[in-house]
Structure formats: structure tokens, C-alpha cells
Design an enzyme around this catalytic site. Structure first.
Site, PDB file in Angstrom:
ATOM      1  N   ARG A   1       0.855  -1.194   0.000  1.00 44.74           N
ATOM      2  CA  ARG A   1       0.000   0.000   0.000  1.00 44.74           C
ATOM      3  C   ARG A   1       0.891   1.243   0.000  1.00 44.74           C
ATOM      4  NH1 ARG A   1      -3.864   0.128   4.884  1.00 44.74           N
ATOM      5  NH2 ARG A   1      -5.061  -1.406   3.713  1.00 44.74           N
TER       6      ARG A   1
ATOM      7  N   ARG B   1      -1.924   6.935   9.578  1.00 45.26           N
ATOM      8  CA  ARG B   1      -1.994   6.430   8.196  1.00 45.26           C
ATOM      9  C   ARG B   1      -2.008   7.599   7.206  1.00 45.26           C
ATOM     10  NH1 ARG B   1      -4.069   1.102   8.061  1.00 45.26           N
ATOM     11  NH2 ARG B   1      -3.247   0.004   9.866  1.00 45.26           N
TER      12      ARG B   1
ATOM     13  N   LYS C   1      -3.866   1.581  14.688  1.00 53.46           N
ATOM     14  CA  LYS C   1      -3.863   2.509  13.554  1.00 53.46           C
ATOM     15  C   LYS C   1      -4.522   3.830  13.938  1.00 53.46           C
ATOM     16  CE  LYS C   1      -6.458  -0.391  11.001  1.00 53.46           C
ATOM     17  NZ  LYS C   1      -7.450  -0.983  10.089  1.00 53.46           N
TER      18      LYS C   1
ATOM     19  N   LYS D   1      -6.221   7.412  11.976  1.00 55.68           N
ATOM     20  CA  LYS D   1      -6.581   7.933  10.648  1.00 55.68           C
ATOM     21  C   LYS D   1      -7.040   9.381  10.707  1.00 55.68           C
ATOM     22  CE  LYS D   1      -7.844   3.449   8.829  1.00 55.68           C
ATOM     23  NZ  LYS D   1      -8.955   2.601   8.332  1.00 55.68           N
TER      24      LYS D   1
ATOM     25  N   CYS E   1     -15.192  -3.070  -0.840  1.00 56.83           N
ATOM     26  CA  CYS E   1     -13.809  -3.345  -0.427  1.00 56.83           C
ATOM     27  C   CYS E   1     -13.294  -4.550  -1.226  1.00 56.83           C
ATOM     28  CB  CYS E   1     -13.770  -3.638   1.067  1.00 56.83           C
ATOM     29  SG  CYS E   1     -14.555  -5.206   1.474  1.00 56.83           S
TER      30      CYS E   1
ATOM     31  N   CYS F   1      -8.162 -10.486   0.872  1.00 50.30           N
ATOM     32  CA  CYS F   1      -8.268 -10.101   2.283  1.00 50.30           C
ATOM     33  C   CYS F   1      -8.471 -11.314   3.184  1.00 50.30           C
ATOM     34  CB  CYS F   1      -9.418  -9.115   2.473  1.00 50.30           C
ATOM     35  SG  CYS F   1      -9.571  -8.656   4.211  1.00 50.30           S
TER      36      CYS F   1
ATOM     37  N   CYS G   1     -16.831  -7.956   5.458  1.00 44.31           N
ATOM     38  CA  CYS G   1     -16.837  -8.295   6.883  1.00 44.31           C
ATOM     39  C   CYS G   1     -17.186  -7.020   7.648  1.00 44.31           C
ATOM     40  CB  CYS G   1     -15.484  -8.879   7.322  1.00 44.31           C
ATOM     41  SG  CYS G   1     -14.249  -7.644   7.755  1.00 44.31           S
TER      42      CYS G   1
ATOM     43  N   CYS H   1     -14.325  -1.420   5.633  1.00 39.97           N
ATOM     44  CA  CYS H   1     -13.313  -0.700   4.850  1.00 39.97           C
ATOM     45  C   CYS H   1     -13.911   0.163   3.743  1.00 39.97           C
ATOM     46  CB  CYS H   1     -12.317  -1.689   4.255  1.00 39.97           C
ATOM     47  SG  CYS H   1     -11.400  -2.593   5.530  1.00 39.97           S
TER      48      CYS H   1
HETATM   49 FE1  SRM Z   1      -9.384  -1.608   5.961  1.00 45.82          FE
HETATM   50  C1  SRM Z   1      -8.059  -4.217   7.605  1.00 45.82           C
HETATM   51  C2  SRM Z   1      -8.520  -2.960   3.040  1.00 45.82           C
HETATM   52  C3  SRM Z   1     -10.012   1.326   4.461  1.00 45.82           C
HETATM   53  C4  SRM Z   1     -11.194  -0.644   8.702  1.00 45.82           C
HETATM   54  N1  SRM Z   1      -8.397  -3.282   5.435  1.00 45.82           N
HETATM   55  C5  SRM Z   1      -7.879  -4.211   6.284  1.00 45.82           C
HETATM   56  C6  SRM Z   1      -7.012  -5.224   5.533  1.00 45.82           C
HETATM   57  C7  SRM Z   1      -5.608  -4.711   5.525  1.00 45.82           C
HETATM   58  C8  SRM Z   1      -7.102  -6.689   6.032  1.00 45.82           C
HETATM   59  C9  SRM Z   1      -6.096  -7.147   7.031  1.00 45.82           C
HETATM   60  O1  SRM Z   1      -5.859  -6.488   8.062  1.00 45.82           O
HETATM   61  O2  SRM Z   1      -5.546  -8.211   6.799  1.00 45.82           O
HETATM   62  C10 SRM Z   1      -7.668  -5.105   4.152  1.00 45.82           C
HETATM   63  C11 SRM Z   1      -6.805  -5.481   2.965  1.00 45.82           C
HETATM   64  C12 SRM Z   1      -7.653  -6.057   1.874  1.00 45.82           C
HETATM   65  C13 SRM Z   1      -6.944  -6.245   0.604  1.00 45.82           C
HETATM   66  O3  SRM Z   1      -6.773  -7.409   0.191  1.00 45.82           O
HETATM   67  O4  SRM Z   1      -6.565  -5.270  -0.028  1.00 45.82           O
HETATM   68  C14 SRM Z   1      -8.212  -3.696   4.199  1.00 45.82           C
HETATM   69  N2  SRM Z   1      -9.168  -0.927   4.132  1.00 45.82           N
HETATM   70  C15 SRM Z   1      -8.885  -1.666   3.034  1.00 45.82           C
HETATM   71  C16 SRM Z   1      -9.052  -0.842   1.765  1.00 45.82           C
HETATM   72  C17 SRM Z   1      -8.077  -1.238   0.667  1.00 45.82           C
HETATM   73  C18 SRM Z   1     -10.498  -0.980   1.286  1.00 45.82           C
HETATM   74  C19 SRM Z   1     -10.858  -0.352  -0.033  1.00 45.82           C
HETATM   75  O5  SRM Z   1     -11.875  -0.754  -0.568  1.00 45.82           O
HETATM   76  O6  SRM Z   1     -10.182   0.552  -0.505  1.00 45.82           O
HETATM   77  C20 SRM Z   1      -8.856   0.555   2.352  1.00 45.82           C
HETATM   78  C21 SRM Z   1      -7.426   0.966   2.400  1.00 45.82           C
HETATM   79  C22 SRM Z   1      -7.272   2.336   2.947  1.00 45.82           C
HETATM   80  C23 SRM Z   1      -5.894   2.905   2.887  1.00 45.82           C
HETATM   81  O7  SRM Z   1      -5.470   3.260   1.790  1.00 45.82           O
HETATM   82  O8  SRM Z   1      -5.276   3.053   3.935  1.00 45.82           O
HETATM   83  C24 SRM Z   1      -9.379   0.352   3.762  1.00 45.82           C
HETATM   84  N3  SRM Z   1     -10.356   0.075   6.518  1.00 45.82           N
HETATM   85  C25 SRM Z   1     -10.608   1.133   5.705  1.00 45.82           C
HETATM   86  C26 SRM Z   1     -11.589   1.979   6.304  1.00 45.82           C
HETATM   87  C27 SRM Z   1     -12.174   3.234   5.694  1.00 45.82           C
HETATM   88  C28 SRM Z   1     -11.437   4.476   6.085  1.00 45.82           C
HETATM   89  O9  SRM Z   1     -10.458   4.415   6.819  1.00 45.82           O
HETATM   90  O10 SRM Z   1     -11.845   5.537   5.645  1.00 45.82           O
HETATM   91  C29 SRM Z   1     -11.936   1.405   7.515  1.00 45.82           C
HETATM   92  C30 SRM Z   1     -13.018   1.902   8.506  1.00 45.82           C
HETATM   93  C31 SRM Z   1     -12.583   3.084   9.283  1.00 45.82           C
HETATM   94  C32 SRM Z   1     -11.837   2.672  10.516  1.00 45.82           C
HETATM   95  O11 SRM Z   1     -10.638   2.417  10.419  1.00 45.82           O
HETATM   96  O12 SRM Z   1     -12.459   2.590  11.560  1.00 45.82           O
HETATM   97  C33 SRM Z   1     -11.144   0.202   7.644  1.00 45.82           C
HETATM   98  N4  SRM Z   1      -9.547  -2.304   7.878  1.00 45.82           N
HETATM   99  C34 SRM Z   1     -10.382  -1.792   8.831  1.00 45.82           C
HETATM  100  C35 SRM Z   1     -10.305  -2.613  10.005  1.00 45.82           C
HETATM  101  C36 SRM Z   1     -11.080  -2.402  11.333  1.00 45.82           C
HETATM  102  C37 SRM Z   1     -10.329  -1.491  12.235  1.00 45.82           C
HETATM  103  C38 SRM Z   1     -10.924  -1.413  13.616  1.00 45.82           C
HETATM  104  O13 SRM Z   1     -10.800  -0.370  14.250  1.00 45.82           O
HETATM  105  O14 SRM Z   1     -11.482  -2.398  14.085  1.00 45.82           O
HETATM  106  C39 SRM Z   1      -9.398  -3.653   9.710  1.00 45.82           C
HETATM  107  C40 SRM Z   1      -8.966  -4.804  10.636  1.00 45.82           C
HETATM  108  C41 SRM Z   1      -7.974  -4.399  11.659  1.00 45.82           C
HETATM  109  O15 SRM Z   1      -7.402  -3.313  11.641  1.00 45.82           O
HETATM  110  O16 SRM Z   1      -7.760  -5.228  12.543  1.00 45.82           O
HETATM  111  C42 SRM Z   1      -8.960  -3.429   8.371  1.00 45.82           C
HETATM  112 FE1  SF4 Z   2     -11.284  -7.187   4.321  1.00 41.82          FE
HETATM  113 FE2  SF4 Z   2     -13.345  -6.737   5.886  1.00 41.82          FE
HETATM  114 FE3  SF4 Z   2     -11.855  -4.717   5.068  1.00 41.82          FE
HETATM  115 FE4  SF4 Z   2     -13.401  -5.905   3.337  1.00 41.82          FE
HETATM  116  S1  SF4 Z   2     -14.132  -4.795   5.148  1.00 41.82           S
HETATM  117  S2  SF4 Z   2     -11.235  -5.405   3.007  1.00 41.82           S
HETATM  118  S3  SF4 Z   2     -13.368  -7.985   4.029  1.00 41.82           S
HETATM  119  S4  SF4 Z   2     -11.176  -6.319   6.382  1.00 41.82           S
END
Ligand code: SRM
Ligand code: SF4
Length: 572
Positions: A80, A149, A213, A215, A435, A441, A480, A484
Site C-alpha cells: 500500500r 496512516r 492505527k 486515521k 472493499c 483479504c 466483513c 473498509c
Molecule cells: Fe481496511 C483491515 C482494506 C479502508 C477498517 N483493510 C484491512 C485489511 C488490511 C485486512 C487485514 O488487516 O488483513 C484489508 C486489505 C484487503 C486487501 O486485500 O486489499 C483492508 N481498508 C482496506 C481498503 C483497501 C479498502 C478499499 O476498498 O479501498 C482501504 C485501504 C485504505 C488505505 O489506503 O489506507 C481500507 N479500513 C478502511 C476503512 C475506511 C477508512 O479508513 O476511511 C476502515 C473503517 C474506518 C476505521 O478504520 O475505523 C477500515 N480495515 C479496517 C479494520 C477495522 C479497524 C478497527 O478499528 O477495528 C481492519 C482490521 C484491523 O485493523 O484489525 C482493516
Molecule cells: Fe477485508 Fe473486511 Fe476490510 Fe473488506 S471490510 S477489506 S473484508 S477487512
């Protein structure tokens, strides 16, 4: 080992805390493992790699076959790139496109936080890929991990005083928050191990970095295109009557991650904290992060985001704590008002005689699939006309700085490559996000990016049939409950519960200012259009003029609608 002497202070903390503390500022054994002829890194390196912008994944489509053949998982890496405000130079665009072809899975993924992701990179190709990104003057450092981030910003490419001043503030915050460790340089860029008497100082992150993390996003007054309410820290830039940057409204404590059946994990919207002047914003942002560094929960990672610190201790406590660390008086927050979110798609003047065009990319995946060859098309445009590229929070791409006479050439190349102009894209598709989910993922329990295109086309047909085709309704799907694609802030959210099933969430709004709630749990994807039909029909009949779908559901009452349409549901 780091110079952390008292390891007993780590007792009772999550395993990640020991990994960070003993990593010698994120080095661990990554460099050594990189030299080993193995397809994967070990567990400790896997954790540390995230800080370097790298996730170790496996191809989930190939798991079954591997298991049947007694083979181990098909390991691969996701990279990323951290892209502040989503601004990508033509050279950096070309570099990412080249990496995607040579060493990744042939696609580029625009993320919901304005970054690029490259999937499917093998361990043997990772160093070359990171180097190429660095050579293009971008970095993956801090793309993931327990740090600040990517700092997002409205991507509108307008070069007036207001935008320039906002850009300067973002630049200063990026400098402040980028980890200072030299590990990245040493591991990926063959930087010499600097032997100096000066210690390597992470004055903000210290030895253990953040509990989780963190943000941050920056919105421009009136336009919530960067979904401020989802963020740990949101800054809304306010304009003076003369067009200068007047200051920032500061909001804190948003976050969308939750876990099914664990009510102690929850979704929260960011709340107003204060107003600060432009020259105070870096200090206040740093101290917001520092309070979370000092008080965030380091024992339980499910409870470690800022939203939980604030829920446990209160917003007033948090404000007092930040106030005690800055030298100026925090002013009360101002009232925010929003115009309809601008996705910046289509052609616009950018204020300096040139044009920009926002191009729709389905779920952010820049790829060549059948007749839609967005990867080849964008590459050709970038090679030929050298526009600046900007990534949007809706996973789309803006090409900026186009001379008006070149507009027809851009349109010609788009048409040649099957890239549709925004006017021909149905509203439901334009306003949908998913996502990545399966196959990359590891946390996905359901499909998203591969499932939404089919569903959204069925919903488009339904909306057209009901005469609602011109409505701006946002549909967001995630594989899930981590959220994201920010599904909890759309008019309609689909949150995966298990393969093929989703919680259907309603009563959010188009501007992303309100959380939606479960309307029907665990719905098989094939049943979703039929589930939504009566609600959409009632919306058409009963709405106030110009009332959005989510607003109407909210006013009518989610529970009332559920009763009316004979559903019973609770969050799974
Ligand atoms: Fe996310 C984890 C993809 C934005 C909340 N996210 C992941 C992971 C890295 C899975 C992992 O930990 O193994 C995913 C990788 C999937 C893949 O194969 O690419 C993933 N997140 C994404 C992306 C690529 C989704 C997309 O459709 O673009 C976004 C990348 C953003 C970036 O460039 O940094 C992405 N993730 C978000 C957002 C939206 C936002 O930030 O605006 C959220 C919700 C906001 C938040 O953070 O509360 C988000 N991602 C999570 C979470 C839950 C965090 C939590 O507080 O519980 C995880 C899991 C974790 O961190 O344990 C996670
Ligand atoms: Fe993976 Fe869940 Fe984030 Fe989708 S919402 S990219 S399934 S961690």
C-alpha cells in the site's frame, strides 16, 4: 533489540506491543528474512511489515486446491503506497502501473483512503517494487501499522489561495507524522546502517508506536467527500470571506471497525472537539495523537482505537488533556453544514485556465477486463498528456491540469479503451463502493468487490423500473464488519456475515453524516433486490421533495418500516 530496558512494563499488553518494543524501530528480522529463499516472512516480520506498507496475504481462491494437494498456502504480498491527499505525479502513476504489470497481479487498486494498493507481489519481487515506488518519490512507509496512516484530503485540483494553504498544512502534518526510523531506508533502499552517536529518535511514536492505527482526513468546508465522520481525527478547513484559510474545525473519535456478536466493539462517528487557526493545526493534531498514544488501550487491540478511549473517558476529559498540552486556547467548534457530496467526476475547470476530469473506476480496480481497459487507457493518457493524477475517497481517479484543446484527445482515448464518461454511468453504480474482500483479504467472510457489480446492476434495473434511476443513493458493501468501504455511512450498507449473505443496513445518508442500522440481518445476496423493493416503492410515494432515501428511512423509522414490510431483525 531496542534500547527498551524494562520489558516487564510490557506485561499484560497485547503481543503486538512486545513486537513493536523489541523491533529496534521496526527493523526486527525483516532484512534477514528477505534474504532467505522462502515464500513467506515469519509472524513477527508479518506484523512489522505492515508499518512498511506491506501485508502478507495468501490467494484464498487457491486455498482449497493447495489443501487438497497437501501444499501450503499460496503466499503473496500486498503493497500500500501512502499518498497524501491522493496526489500522484505522472511519473509515480507510471511507476505503479509498471509494478502492477511486472510484479503484481496486473491491476492497480485505488483505495477508499486515496492510496494505491498492489496485490499479488511475491516475496522475491518485493524489494524491487518498493524501490521503484521510492524512485517515483512516493513511499509505502506508514501505509499500514500502528501509526498515523495516509492523511486524506478533498482531491479537487483547484490552485487558489484556500487550497494552497490547506495543502501547506497537510504537508506539515505529513512531515510531523511520518515515522523517523531509518529502518525503511536500510531494508528496502539499501541505505547504509548509519553508525552515529546520535540516537534515532521517534519523538512522537517512541519505542512502541501507537496502540493501533490512527486515521486523519481533511475536508473542505461544505463538502464531505472524504467521509470525516469515519475518522479518528477530522479537520474541516474553513474559508474566510476573502478566500483565505480561516482555520479548522477539529473532530475526533470516529471509527467503523466492529466484530459480529461482540457488542463491546462498535461503530462511532467523530465528534466536534474545537476550532483552531491555521498555524495551530499541526500542534493540535500532534497532541490529539499523543493523548491517544499515552491513554489508548495497549492490552486489547479490539479496544485500542481512539473512539474507545473517548467513550471510556469522555470527550470533555479528552479536550482538557489536549488543551493541557498546547500553548494556545482551543476555541469552541463551529457548526458544520454540508452541500451534497461532490465526487468530482466529469469535466471541470480548475481555475487556472486548465481542466480536470474525474473518471469512474468500478470499486477502484484499474484493470483491463473485457471491453473496459481502464489500465491501458489511463496509462496511454498519462504517457501522452502527462496529467497529474488524483485519487478520490470514492475509489475514482481524477486527471488534472489538462489543456482545453487536449480534452477531445482524452475523450477519444477513453472511448477507445471502453472507459465510460460519467454521464453514461447510472447513479447507483456511480455511488457504490466495495472493499477488496476475497480473494486477497484474510479477514473477509463474504465477497464484496466481486459481488457488488452484479447486485448493483440488478438494483439499477429495479430503480429504473420504479422511476428512481436519477436518485443519488449510496450503496456500500464490505466483506466483513470492519467496514473498509465505510458501509455504515452510506444510505444503504451491505455488510458480509458469511459467504453469500449480508446484513442490510438502512437510514444512513448520502452525505455520510449519520450511521445506518440493520434493517434485515443475514440476507442472501439474491434476495436483496426483492427485500429493498417495497421500501423503495414506499420512498417514491411518501418522500418529501428532494428528500434522500436514507433521510426518508430515518424520518419514517427503520423499525416502523421493518414492521410494515414484515421483517424482524437484529444485528448479527
Ligand atoms: Fe481496511 C483491515 C482494506 C479502508 C477498517 N483493510 C484491512 C485489511 C488490511 C485486512 C487485514 O488487516 O488483513 C484489508 C486489505 C484487503 C486487501 O486485500 O486489499 C483492508 N481498508 C482496506 C481498503 C483497501 C479498502 C478499499 O476498498 O479501498 C482501504 C485501504 C485504505 C488505505 O489506503 O489506507 C481500507 N479500513 C478502511 C476503512 C475506511 C477508512 O479508513 O476511511 C476502515 C473503517 C474506518 C476505521 O478504520 O475505523 C477500515 N480495515 C479496517 C479494520 C477495522 C479497524 C478497527 O478499528 O477495528 C481492519 C482490521 C484491523 O485493523 O484489525 C482493516
Ligand atoms: Fe477485508 Fe473486511 Fe476490510 Fe473488506 S471490510 S477489506 S473484508 S477487512
Amino acid at each position: 533489540m531496542s534500547d527498551l530496558t524494562d520489558l516487564s512494563s510490557l506485561e499484560g499488553l497485547s503481543g503486538n506491543e512486545a513486537i513493536k518494543a523489541t523491533s529496534n524501530h521496526l527493523r526486527g528480522l525483516i532484512k534477514e528474512e528477505l534474504l532467505e529463499d522462502t515464500p513467506a516472512f515469519g509472524d513477527t516480520s508479518e506484523t512489522l511489515l505492515k508499518f512498511h506498507g506491506i501485508y502478507q496475504q495468501d490467494d484464498r481462491d487457491r486455498r482449497k486446491e493447495a489443501r487438497a494437494r497437501g501444499l501450503s498456502k499460496h503466499h503473496q504480498l500486498m503493497i500500500r503506497t501512502r499518498i497524501p491527499g491522493g496526489v500522484v505525479s505522472p511519473d509515480a502513476y507510471v511507476a505503479h502501473d509498471e509494478i502492477s504489470r511486472k510484479w503484481a497481479n496486473g491491476t492497480l487498486r485505488v483505495t477508499t483512503r486515496q492510496d494505491f494498493q498492489l496485490h499479488g507481489v511475491l516475496k522475491g519481487d518485493i524489494k524491487k517494487s518498493i524501490r521503484a515506488i521510492n524512485d517515483s518519490l512516493l513511499t509505502t512507509l506508514g501505509g499500514c501499522g500502528d501509526v498515523e496512516r495516509n492523511i486524506m484530503c478533498c482531491p479537487e485540483p483547484v490552485a487558489d489561495q484556500f487550497h494552497n494553504e490547506v495543502d501547506r498544512s497537510i504537508g506539515a502534518m505529513v512531515t510531523e507524522f511520518t515515522p523517523k526510523t531509518r529502518a525503511y531506508h536500510e531494508i528496502w533502499l539499501d541505505g547504509e546502517v548509519v553508525k552515529t552517536s546520535e540516537p534515532e529518535v521517534e519523538s512522537l511514536y517512541r519505542e512502541q508506536y501507537l496502540p493501533r492505527k490512527f486515521k486523519t482526513t481533511v475536508a473542505l468546508e461544505g463538502d464531505n467527500c472524504v467521509d470525516i465522520y469515519a475518522h479518528d481525527l477530522a479537520l474541516v478547513a474553513m474559508r474566510s470571506t476573502s478566500g483565505a484559510l480561516r482555520g479548522f474545525n477539529v473532530l475526533v473519535g470516529g471509527g467503523l471497525g466492529r466484530t459480529h456478536n461482540k457488542p463491546e466493539t462498535f461503530v462511532a462517528v467523530a465528534q466536534p472537539l474545537c476550532f483552531v487557526e491555521p498555524d495551530q493545526v499541526v500542534d493540535v493534531a500532534r497532541e490529539v495523537v499523543a493523548v491517544q498514544r499515552d491513554y489508548g488501550d495497549r492490552a486489547n487491540r479490539r479496544h485500542a482505537r481512539l473512539k474507545y478511549t473517548i467513550a471510556d473517558r469522555g470527550l470533555d476529559w479528552f479536550r482538557d488533556e489536549v488543551q493541557s498540552r498546547v500553548k494556545f486556547k482551543l476555541q469552541p467548534p463551529e457548526r458544520l453544514s454540508w452541500k451534497p457530496v461532490d465526487d468530482h467526476l466529469g469535466w471541470h475547470e480548475q481555475g487556472d485556465g486548465r481542466l480536470y476530469v474525474g473518471i469512474y473506476i468500478e470499486n477502484g480496480r484499474i484493470a483491463d477486463v473485457d471491453d473496459v481497459r481502464s489500465r491501458s487507457g489511463l496509462r496511454k493518457i498519462v504517457d501522452e498528456l502527462r496529467p497529474q493524477v488524483r485519487l478520490t475517497a470514492q475509489q475514482n481517479v481524477i486527471l488534472a491540469g489538462i489543456d482545453p484543446p487536449d480534452r477531445s484527445r482524452v475523450e477519444e482515448l477513453m472511448a477507445e479503451h471502453g472507459i465510460a464518461g460519467v454521464e453514461s454511468i447510472p447513479h447507483a453504480i456511480r455511488n457504490a463502493m466495495a472493499c477488496p474482500a476475497i480473494p486477497t483479504c484474510g479477514l473477509a467472510v463474504a465477497e464484496a468487490e466481486r459481488a457488488l457489480p452484479g447486485l448493483i446492476r440488478q438494483l439499477t434495473t429495479l430503480l429504473d423500473e420504479l422511476g428512481l434511476g436519477d436518485e443519488r443513493i449510496s450503496f456500500r458493501m464490505s466483506g466483513c464488519p470492519n467496514g473498509c468501504s465505510r458501509p455504515y455511512l452510506g444510505d444503504v450498507g451491505f455488510v458480509g456475515t458469511t459467504l453469500g449473505k449480508y446484513d442490510v443496513m438502512l437510514a444512513g445518508d448520502f452525505n455520510g453524516t449519520r450511521l445506518n442500522r440493520v434493517y434485515a440481518p443475514n440476507v442472501p445476496i439474491a434476495e436483496i433486490p426483492a427485500l429493498l423493493r417495497p421500501t423503495l416503492e414506499a420512498f417514491r410515494e411518501e418522500r418529501e421533495p428532494a428528500e434522500g432515501f436514507g433521510d426518508w428511512v430515518n424520518r419514517t423509522g427503520l423499525e416502523a418500516l421493518r414492521d410494515r414490510f414484515a421483517l424482524s431483525g437484529t444485528a448479527s
